[in-house]
Design an enzyme around this catalytic site. Structure first.
Site, short mmCIF file in Angstrom:
data_model
loop_
_atom_site.label_atom_id
_atom_site.label_comp_id
_atom_site.label_asym_id
_atom_site.label_seq_id
_atom_site.Cartn_x
_atom_site.Cartn_y
_atom_site.Cartn_z
N LYS A 1 -5.41 6.07 11.39
CA LYS A 1 -6.83 5.82 11.65
C LYS A 1 -6.97 5.35 13.10
O LYS A 1 -7.02 4.16 13.40
CB LYS A 1 -7.34 4.75 10.68
CG LYS A 1 -8.85 4.70 10.56
CD LYS A 1 -9.31 3.40 9.94
CE LYS A 1 -9.68 3.57 8.49
NZ LYS A 1 -10.28 2.33 7.96
N ASP B 1 1.44 3.24 4.63
CA ASP B 1 0.35 4.01 4.03
C ASP B 1 -0.70 4.34 5.09
O ASP B 1 -1.17 5.45 5.18
CB ASP B 1 -0.28 3.29 2.83
CG ASP B 1 -0.70 1.88 3.14
OD1 ASP B 1 -0.17 1.28 4.09
OD2 ASP B 1 -1.58 1.34 2.44
N ARG C 1 -6.28 1.25 -6.00
CA ARG C 1 -4.96 1.75 -5.59
C ARG C 1 -4.52 2.93 -6.46
O ARG C 1 -3.78 3.79 -6.02
CB ARG C 1 -3.89 0.65 -5.69
CG ARG C 1 -4.03 -0.45 -4.65
CD ARG C 1 -2.75 -1.29 -4.65
NE ARG C 1 -2.91 -2.59 -4.02
CZ ARG C 1 -2.71 -2.84 -2.73
NH1 ARG C 1 -2.39 -1.86 -1.91
NH2 ARG C 1 -2.85 -4.06 -2.26
N PHE D 1 -14.03 3.00 5.18
CA PHE D 1 -13.09 2.35 4.28
C PHE D 1 -12.51 3.36 3.30
O PHE D 1 -13.23 3.87 2.46
CB PHE D 1 -13.72 1.17 3.56
CG PHE D 1 -12.74 0.06 3.39
CD1 PHE D 1 -11.85 0.07 2.34
CD2 PHE D 1 -12.65 -0.95 4.33
CE1 PHE D 1 -10.88 -0.91 2.21
CE2 PHE D 1 -11.69 -1.95 4.21
CZ PHE D 1 -10.81 -1.92 3.16
N VAL D 2 -11.22 3.64 3.43
CA VAL D 2 -10.59 4.63 2.56
C VAL D 2 -9.71 3.94 1.51
O VAL D 2 -9.03 2.96 1.82
CB VAL D 2 -9.77 5.67 3.36
CG1 VAL D 2 -10.68 6.54 4.19
CG2 VAL D 2 -8.70 5.02 4.22
N GLY E 1 0.78 -1.24 0.00
CA GLY E 1 0.00 0.00 0.00
C GLY E 1 0.80 1.28 0.00
O GLY E 1 0.32 2.32 -0.46
N ASP F 1 -6.04 -0.02 -1.14
CA ASP F 1 -6.97 -0.82 -1.94
C ASP F 1 -8.17 -1.31 -1.12
O ASP F 1 -8.17 -1.27 0.11
CB ASP F 1 -6.25 -2.07 -2.47
CG ASP F 1 -6.01 -3.11 -1.37
OD1 ASP F 1 -5.50 -2.73 -0.30
OD2 ASP F 1 -6.38 -4.28 -1.57
N ASP G 1 -3.75 1.39 11.19
CA ASP G 1 -5.14 1.15 11.59
C ASP G 1 -5.14 0.48 12.96
O ASP G 1 -5.14 1.15 13.99
CB ASP G 1 -5.80 0.29 10.50
CG ASP G 1 -7.28 0.09 10.71
OD1 ASP G 1 -7.81 0.54 11.73
OD2 ASP G 1 -7.93 -0.55 9.86
C1 PRP Z 1 -2.60 -2.46 5.10
C2 PRP Z 1 -1.78 -1.21 5.01
C3 PRP Z 1 -0.86 -1.27 6.19
C4 PRP Z 1 -1.61 -2.17 7.17
C5 PRP Z 1 -2.04 -1.35 8.33
O1 PRP Z 1 -1.92 -3.47 4.45
O2 PRP Z 1 -1.09 -1.16 3.80
O3 PRP Z 1 0.38 -1.83 5.87
O4 PRP Z 1 -2.72 -2.72 6.49
O5 PRP Z 1 -3.01 -1.98 9.12
P1 PRP Z 1 -2.87 -2.31 10.66
O6 PRP Z 1 -2.42 -1.07 11.35
O7 PRP Z 1 -4.28 -2.69 11.03
O8 PRP Z 1 -1.92 -3.45 10.80
P2 PRP Z 1 -2.60 -4.76 3.80
O9 PRP Z 1 -2.34 -5.94 4.65
O10 PRP Z 1 -4.04 -4.44 3.46
O11 PRP Z 1 -1.78 -4.98 2.49
P3 PRP Z 1 -1.45 -4.01 1.27
O12 PRP Z 1 -0.52 -2.95 1.81
O13 PRP Z 1 -0.81 -4.89 0.28
O14 PRP Z 1 -2.75 -3.41 0.78
#
Ligand code: PRP
Length: 187
Positions: free
Chosen positions: A132, A101, A166, A153-154, A46, A160, A104
């Site tokens: 977030k 990125d 993305r 959901f952003v 991300g 994504d 959460d």
């Molecule tokens: C998402 C995002 C962060 C992570 C944060 O990755 O890119 O790296 O979640 O979330 P958290 O604080 O709840 O751990 P994802 O696993 O969706 O993979 P991606 O980056 O390939 O989209």
């Protein structure tokens, strides 16, 4: 000005707002890391767009490396943060800046910090495009923050939903029907 994607409820941050904010982050990082051996560790996938803009806003020599942590399936966090890609080169002696990125639950950041601890880094800080706080399940120290976003959901600017959106140049709030009734997504 790009056209709004039909699955997007509203634009939270426009391309222009994002550009201004990323430049400000780059300035702050440049000021704080001057004279230090800086290694940016980006979290795939991300962060790829944020990283590309951020690195060009940092006016210092710096190295890049990548890690990946798997924690999501669809829109819900599984709570399992597994390192699926590790650094290519040793981080010994480096001042590491983790580039995320979005923070959460904080599980990914905690997992990364844990994975890099004890590997001889001089310092470790984190830069997140988005924070977030409503999703937080672990304490997460974010040293450089782009924007704080509310629950919802952003997508876009690298983020994504099921691998889509993305490439939107702005950060958008996804319409609820897209993840509540996935078959009805446009395009
Ligand atoms: C998402 C995002 C962060 C992570 C944060 O990755 O890119 O790296 O979640 O979330 P958290 O604080 O709840 O751990 P994802 O696993 O969706 O993979 P991606 O980056 O390939 O989209």
């Amino acid at each position: 000005m790009s056209t709004l994607h039909p699955d997007i409820e509203k634009v939270l941050f426009s391309e222009t707002e994002i550009r201004r904010r990323v430049i400000a982050l780059g300035r702050a990082i440049t000021r704080d890391f001057r004279g230090k051996d800086l290694l940016l560790v980006a979290v795939l996938r991300g962060s790829f767009i944020f990283l590309a803009d951020l690195v060009r806003a940092i006016q210092l020599p710096c190295a890049l490396d990548f890690m990946a942590v798997s924690s999501y399936a669809g829109s819900e966090s599984t709570g399992i943060a597994r390192v699926t890609l590790d650094l290519k080169k040793s981080p010994v002696g480096k001042h590491v800046l983790l580039v995320e990125d979005v923070v959460d639950t904080g599980l990914t950041l905690a997992r990364l910090r844990g994975a890099l601890k004890g590997r001889g880094v001089r310092s470790m800080k984190a830069c997140a495009f988005l924070d977030k706080p409503s999703g937080r399940r672990r304490v997460a120290r974010i040293d450089y923050r782009g924007f704080t976003v509310p629950d919802g959901f952003v997508v876009g600017y690298g983020l994504d939903y099921n691998e889509r959106y993305r490439n939107l140049p702005y950060l958008g709030l996804l319409k609820r029907r897209v993840f509540e009734h996935p078959g009805k997504a446009d395009l």
